[in-house]
Design an enzyme around this catalytic site. Structure first.
Site, short mmCIF file in Angstrom:
data_model
loop_
_atom_site.label_atom_id
_atom_site.label_comp_id
_atom_site.label_asym_id
_atom_site.label_seq_id
_atom_site.Cartn_x
_atom_site.Cartn_y
_atom_site.Cartn_z
N LYS A 90 0.86 -1.18 0.00
CA LYS A 90 0.00 0.00 0.00
C LYS A 90 0.89 1.22 0.00
O LYS A 90 1.82 1.32 0.80
CB LYS A 90 -0.88 -0.01 1.27
CG LYS A 90 -1.85 1.13 1.35
CD LYS A 90 -3.20 0.75 0.78
CE LYS A 90 -4.06 1.94 0.45
NZ LYS A 90 -3.80 2.60 -0.84
N GLN A 111 7.32 3.85 3.78
CA GLN A 111 5.92 3.42 3.83
C GLN A 111 5.76 2.14 4.67
O GLN A 111 4.73 1.96 5.32
CB GLN A 111 5.43 3.18 2.40
CG GLN A 111 3.92 3.15 2.23
CD GLN A 111 3.30 4.52 2.16
OE1 GLN A 111 3.81 5.39 1.49
NE2 GLN A 111 2.18 4.71 2.85
N LYS A 114 5.59 3.37 8.28
CA LYS A 114 4.41 4.22 8.45
C LYS A 114 3.15 3.35 8.51
O LYS A 114 2.31 3.50 9.39
CB LYS A 114 4.31 5.18 7.26
CG LYS A 114 3.09 6.08 7.31
CD LYS A 114 2.88 6.83 6.01
CE LYS A 114 4.15 7.50 5.56
NZ LYS A 114 3.90 8.51 4.51
N LYS A 126 5.29 1.74 -3.22
CA LYS A 126 5.18 3.10 -3.77
C LYS A 126 5.40 3.02 -5.27
O LYS A 126 6.05 2.09 -5.76
CB LYS A 126 6.25 4.01 -3.14
CG LYS A 126 5.96 5.49 -3.27
CD LYS A 126 5.02 6.01 -2.21
CE LYS A 126 4.61 7.43 -2.46
NZ LYS A 126 3.83 7.99 -1.36
N GLY A 165 -2.97 8.17 -4.16
CA GLY A 165 -2.37 9.40 -4.68
C GLY A 165 -1.12 9.80 -3.93
O GLY A 165 -0.79 9.25 -2.88
N ASP A 166 -0.40 10.74 -4.49
CA ASP A 166 0.75 11.38 -3.85
C ASP A 166 0.95 12.68 -4.64
O ASP A 166 0.01 13.15 -5.31
CB ASP A 166 1.99 10.47 -3.88
CG ASP A 166 3.14 11.01 -3.02
OD1 ASP A 166 3.04 10.95 -1.80
OD2 ASP A 166 4.13 11.51 -3.58
N THR A 209 -4.78 13.33 5.41
CA THR A 209 -3.36 13.50 5.77
C THR A 209 -3.17 14.81 6.55
O THR A 209 -2.51 14.83 7.59
CB THR A 209 -2.48 13.46 4.51
OG1 THR A 209 -2.81 12.30 3.77
CG2 THR A 209 -1.01 13.43 4.88
N SER A 376 -6.92 5.54 3.82
CA SER A 376 -6.97 4.68 2.64
C SER A 376 -7.33 3.25 3.05
O SER A 376 -8.10 2.57 2.37
CB SER A 376 -5.63 4.68 1.91
OG SER A 376 -5.52 5.81 1.09
#
Ligand code: NDP
Length: 444
Positions: A90, A111, A114, A126, A165-166, A209, A376
């Site tokens: 993810k 990630q 996190k 990612k 998204g990013d 976020t 998410s």
């Protein structure tokens, strides 16, 4: 040589052309040193750190698309599936000209920890491309996204890998990517998060976020006997994270006075007006000079400089390595007492050390911006249940997750005698869960 130092040296040698990845690995390994050294022989025998710093899989592909002039363009696409010990991969997709493998690997590595900190069952991944959405028409963005997904769809799935998204990937891009996935596979499944509300998206994901960053900041200040209300906040960035960080800062009684984009920054003595910012950035996709035109009291500055503004709290929410040593010095000199990272790795290692050495409360991005991926994961749960929760339900869960993360990183730091070092606390707490799962699953 200690095992941690051996592996840092190996990672540097093997990935010499990827400084951001090396930076992220060094930061994590340095702070989990105490955990590793308590059982060093075992970790070395299992090549544990070599395994956790090596992605399970790297996918790189050609993305050809046709621009509005009929010219064929070629970009490079990536998906790094870094670690699936605690759940399906993810992590977001980034579209920015600076993207190359080293950026995606650094983000994928971060990630892992996190996602572990959220307490939810999600592994680390990612992806992205060096495509620059700036200045492209909607049709060009659509053709790019369709071509990107035509390759990516082979490697993702609701139980395998769920991108989001990013930077450069918002609601428009997720819509085009999802449409193409569905068209190719015929599956209406939660394979992407950050979807629109009419096709499986979660309420509060857009805000998550930025809101999550402020929930963590508020809780961390409480732990340190401080109150966020009445404080002056500087924010960098003017995208998704920055906008909703600014909105929640107002709601908690603080005053956010800056925002920035890649060309300049705004100081607004009356506080940043969220509606104006949204109109300029989300609706018109324009430069911040337009914000200054709409708010005559505000001042537009060309280039960098947000962190020279006098403040109590700084929230870097734009991109990696934007807060450097000279910025850290300016913040300390101006009386800033807390820095909480909304972006991924926005503070350089030297700046982080300077802030910590000068008593600034410092929350690393992998804890402070985890609200996005946590929500998410809540979107994934709603998709599996074929149900939608209300904004209030999602927001309450987000807040609880952020409060839990705050206490987990505080407790982990204390357990290892590093009270107040939230970088160490986040890395240790994130690592412990992944390490336990990896040990249980054998050499894979
Ligand atoms: P957006 O694309 O919505 O916004 C990014 C903002 O940062 C824009 O204002 C952009 O300016 C600015 N920016 C981007 N690159 C640079 C650069 N090289 N130099 C200066 N400014 C730059 O992205 P997000 O808000 O989603 O992401 C911001 C950060 O937060 C990233 O580090 C991302 O990885 C991280 N993050 C995002 C999450 C999410 O849910 N969206 C979740 C967790 C972390 P301009 O408008 O000029 O491009």
């Amino acid at each position: 040589m200690s095992y941690v130092d051996e592996v840092i040296a190996k990672v540097k040698a093997k990935n010499a052309a990827e400084p951001e990845f090396i930076q992220a690995v060094e930061e994590v390994l340095e702070t989990i040193r105490v955990v590793i050294e308590a059982d060093e022989d075992n970790y070395r025998k299992q090549a544990f750190l070599e395994r956790i710093t090596e992605p399970e899989r790297i996918i790189q592909f050609r993305v050809p698309w046709v621009d509005d002039n009929g010219q064929v363009q070629v970009n490079r696409g990536y998906r790094v599936q870094f670690n699936s010990a605690i759940g399906p991969y993810k992590g977001g997709l980034r579209l920015h000209p600076s993207v190359y493998l080293g950026i995606i690997k650094f983000l994928g590595f971060e990630q892992i920890f996190k996602n572990s900190l959220t307490g939810l069952p999600i592994g680390g991944g990612k992806g992205g491309s060096d495509f620059d959405p700036k200045g492209k028409s909607d049709n060009e963005v659509m053709r790019f996204c369709q071509s990107f997904m035509t390759e990516l769809y082979k490697y993702i799935g609701k139980d395998e890998d769920v991108p989001a998204g990013d930077i450069g990937v918002g609601a428009r891009e997720i819509g085009y990517l999802y449409g193409q996935y569905k068209r190719i596979t015929g599956l209406y499944e939660g394979v992407l998060t950050g979807k629109g509300l009419s096709y499986g998206g979660s309420l509060a994901r857009t805000q998550a976020t930025g809101y999550g960053l402020l929930y963590l900041t508020e809780e961390l200040l409480k732990i340190n006997g401080k109150d966020i209300a009445g404080k002056t906040v500087v924010v960098s960035g003017a995208g998704n994270v920055a906008t909703y960080a600014i909105e929640k800062a107002w709601q908690l009684g603080a005053k956010p006075v800056t925002c920035s984009d890649s060309t300049g920054w705004i100081y607004d003595p009356d506080g940043i007006d969220v509606a104006t910012l949204q109109d300029v950035k989300e609706v018109r996709r324009a430069r911040l000079t337009e914000y200054a035109k709409a708010r005559p009291n505000s001042v537009y500055h060309e280039g960098k400089g947000v962190f020279t503004t006098k403040c109590d709290i700084a929230l870097p929410c734009a991109t990696q390595n934007e807060l450097q040593l000279e910025d850290a010095k300016a913040l300390v000199a101006n009386g800033c007492f807390a820095v909480c990272e909304g972006a991924n790795m926005p503070t350089t290692l030297e700046a982080t050390k300077y802030l910590q050495d000068n008593g600034v409360i410092f929350a690393p991005g992998k804890a402070a911006n985890a609200g996005g991926v946590a929500t998410s994961a809540l979107e994934m749960s709603q998709n599996s249940e074929r149900l939608s929760w209300t904004f209030e339900e999602v927001d309450a869960k987000l807040k609880q997750i952020m409060v839990n993360i705050t206490h987990n990183i505080d407790d982990a730091a204390k357990r290892y005698g590093m009270e107040g070092n939230y970088v160490a606390g986040a890395n240790i707490a994130g690592f412990e869960k992944v390490a336990n799962a990896m040990k249980a699953q054998g050499i894979v």
